[in-house]
Design a protein around this motif. Structure first.
Motif, short mmCIF file in Angstrom:
data_model
loop_
_atom_site.label_atom_id
_atom_site.label_comp_id
_atom_site.label_asym_id
_atom_site.label_seq_id
_atom_site.Cartn_x
_atom_site.Cartn_y
_atom_site.Cartn_z
N HIS A 281 0.95 -1.59 0.50
CA HIS A 281 0.36 0.46 0.03
C HIS A 281 1.13 0.94 0.07
N THR A 282 1.97 1.34 0.24
CA THR A 282 2.75 2.49 0.66
C THR A 282 4.49 1.44 0.79
N CYS A 283 4.85 2.11 -1.17
CA CYS A 283 6.63 1.52 -1.18
C CYS A 283 7.33 2.40 -0.69
N GLY A 284 9.01 2.52 -0.88
CA GLY A 284 9.52 2.81 -0.59
C GLY A 284 9.71 3.79 -1.05
N ARG A 285 9.23 4.90 -2.53
CA ARG A 285 9.31 6.21 -3.04
C ARG A 285 8.04 6.70 -2.57
N CYS A 286 6.99 6.27 -1.98
CA CYS A 286 6.00 6.84 -1.68
C CYS A 286 6.23 7.23 -0.22
N GLU A 287 6.75 6.78 0.93
CA GLU A 287 7.06 6.42 1.93
C GLU A 287 7.48 8.31 2.32
N GLU A 288 8.83 7.81 1.09
CA GLU A 288 9.59 8.87 1.47
C GLU A 288 8.33 10.67 0.36
N PHE A 289 8.22 10.25 -0.34
CA PHE A 289 7.23 11.05 -1.24
C PHE A 289 5.40 12.17 0.00
N LYS A 290 5.89 11.56 0.74
CA LYS A 290 5.44 12.09 1.87
C LYS A 290 3.15 13.05 1.38
N GLU A 291 3.92 14.18 0.61
CA GLU A 291 2.70 14.28 0.92
C GLU A 291 1.76 14.12 -0.20
N GLY A 292 2.53 12.32 -1.41
CA GLY A 292 1.20 12.61 -1.79
C GLY A 292 1.10 12.43 -3.23
N PHE A 293 0.26 11.88 -3.77
CA PHE A 293 -0.37 12.38 -5.50
C PHE A 293 -1.63 12.81 -5.82
N GLY A 294 -2.16 13.30 -4.40
CA GLY A 294 -3.57 13.91 -4.30
C GLY A 294 -4.39 12.43 -4.82
N THR A 295 -4.11 11.61 -5.00
CA THR A 295 -4.65 9.86 -5.79
C THR A 295 -4.81 8.98 -4.88
N ARG A 296 -6.12 8.28 -5.15
CA ARG A 296 -6.16 7.80 -3.57
C ARG A 296 -5.39 5.98 -4.57
N GLU A 297 -5.64 6.01 -5.17
CA GLU A 297 -4.41 5.25 -5.85
C GLU A 297 -4.33 4.77 -7.07
N VAL A 298 -2.94 4.03 -8.05
CA VAL A 298 -3.13 4.65 -9.18
C VAL A 298 -3.08 3.05 -9.22
N CYS A 299 -2.96 2.57 -10.77
CA CYS A 299 -2.45 1.09 -11.74
C CYS A 299 -1.24 1.93 -13.21
N ALA A 300 -1.06 0.88 -12.86
CA ALA A 300 0.15 1.30 -13.87
C ALA A 300 0.38 -0.63 -14.67
N VAL A 301 0.40 0.02 -16.50
CA VAL A 301 -0.13 -1.83 -17.10
C VAL A 301 1.85 -2.04 -16.70
N GLY A 302 2.51 -1.11 -16.67
CA GLY A 302 4.26 -1.64 -17.03
C GLY A 302 4.86 -0.62 -16.13
N ASP A 303 6.53 -1.43 -16.58
CA ASP A 303 7.08 -0.12 -16.73
C ASP A 303 7.57 0.35 -17.84
N TYR A 304 7.72 1.87 -17.56
CA TYR A 304 8.58 2.05 -18.74
C TYR A 304 9.54 2.15 -19.57
N GLU A 305 9.60 0.89 -20.79
CA GLU A 305 10.81 0.03 -20.43
C GLU A 305 10.13 -0.88 -21.63
N GLY A 306 10.63 -1.12 -23.07
CA GLY A 306 10.53 -2.02 -23.51
C GLY A 306 9.71 -1.98 -23.96
N VAL A 307 8.77 -2.48 -25.01
CA VAL A 307 7.48 -2.35 -26.04
C VAL A 307 6.68 -1.23 -24.84
N LEU A 308 6.05 -1.52 -23.92
CA LEU A 308 5.83 0.21 -23.37
C LEU A 308 5.76 1.68 -24.14
N GLN A 309 7.11 0.95 -23.67
CA GLN A 309 8.21 2.89 -23.64
C GLN A 309 7.88 2.94 -25.23
N GLY A 310 8.14 1.52 -26.15
CA GLY A 310 8.48 2.32 -27.26
C GLY A 310 6.66 2.39 -27.74
#
Ligand SMILES: [Zn+2]
Length: 250
Positions: A64-93
């Motif tokens: 529910h809160t990864c290492g990066r989110c722990e550091e980014f205390k102010e948050g994204f103003g969003t309740r949750e976020v879903c991502a299809v995948g990492d920005y690399e390879g096919v998705l990045q292309g």
């Protein structure tokens, strides 16, 4: 028969190539990407941070809160976020082809992934409408379309929810986020978005699904979520194609 022949002729005259591998595509392969390339796309499975959408290590499960989110205390103003995948390879292309090479055909595979991810995460029951992150009118004019809107449209249709593409607008032209550091990204889009006055009445007590192509620091999502909530939205959730963590700490 004539259709196939005509298509074969067209392929000879105007050969299409996979935007990622460069392999020539046959008339039986619609779109802009070769099927064998598409199969290599790495999609977020069951291991992710529900708050920022970042893929976690194998077998980690839902955090529910990864290492990066722990550091980014102010948050994204969003309740949750879903991502299809990492920005690399096919998705990045595919994201790059859509955004910078005018390759609208990239929308079909990307939006299919997005729809699947939103349903898999159960976000469909949590939102009343779909809102794409807007482009500045000048940038939209230059590109000919807003890639976030192209991705949001089939998603809204699949969810059976309205697409609200005229709710948010950019107040000013901002520098491309990809050229900036994490701290600069936040100040670059701070207060860059506002809800159109005529749309305010619609937002009261609504839960919205914000859609964008790439999320890096989350500054853009955060700025949009802030504007929507300030105008009365109850909750904002996010759905993006690719989650980039490169450059987040810079
Ligand atoms: Zn996170």
């Amino acid at each position: 028969m004539i259709g196939t022949l005509a298509q074969g002729m067209l392929d000879l005259l105007l050969p299409r190539h996979c935007v990622i591998s460069g392999r020539p595509l046959t008339h039986e392969e619609p779109g802009c990407v070769a099927p064998e390339v598409l199969r290599q796309a790495k999609l977020t499975s069951g291991d992710y941070c529900s708050r920022c959408g970042a893929r976690q290590g194998e077998g980690v499960g839902v955090i529910h809160t990864c290492g990066r989110c722990e550091e980014f205390k102010e948050g994204f103003g969003t309740r949750e976020v879903c991502a299809v995948g990492d920005y690399e390879g096919v998705l990045q292309g595919l994201c790059l082809a859509l955004k910078f090479a005018g390759e609208r055909a990239a929308v079909a595979p990307l939006s299919q992934y997005l729809i699947q991810q939103v349903f898999d995460r159960g976000l469909s029951e949590k939102v009343d409408a779909v809102v794409p992150v807007p482009l500045h009118p000048l940038r939209r004019f230059q590109r000919g379309y807003n890639q976030a809107e192209l991705l949001a449209r089939p998603l809204a249709r699949a969810l059976g929810k309205p697409l609200w593409n005229n709710v948010l607008r950019r107040r000013r032209r901002t520098q491309a986020q990809s050229e900036l550091s994490a701290a600069q990204r936040r100040s670059n889009v701070e207060d860059a978005f506002e809800v159109r006055p005529r749309a305010v009445a619609r937002l009261e007590d609504r839960s919205l699904l914000l859609v964008d192509d790439v999320m890096t620091t989350g500054a853009t999502l955060a700025a949009c979520a802030k504007a929507l909530k300030r105008a009365g939205a109850k909750a904002v959730l996010g759905a993006v194609i690719a989650r980039s963590t490169v450059g987040m700490d810079s």
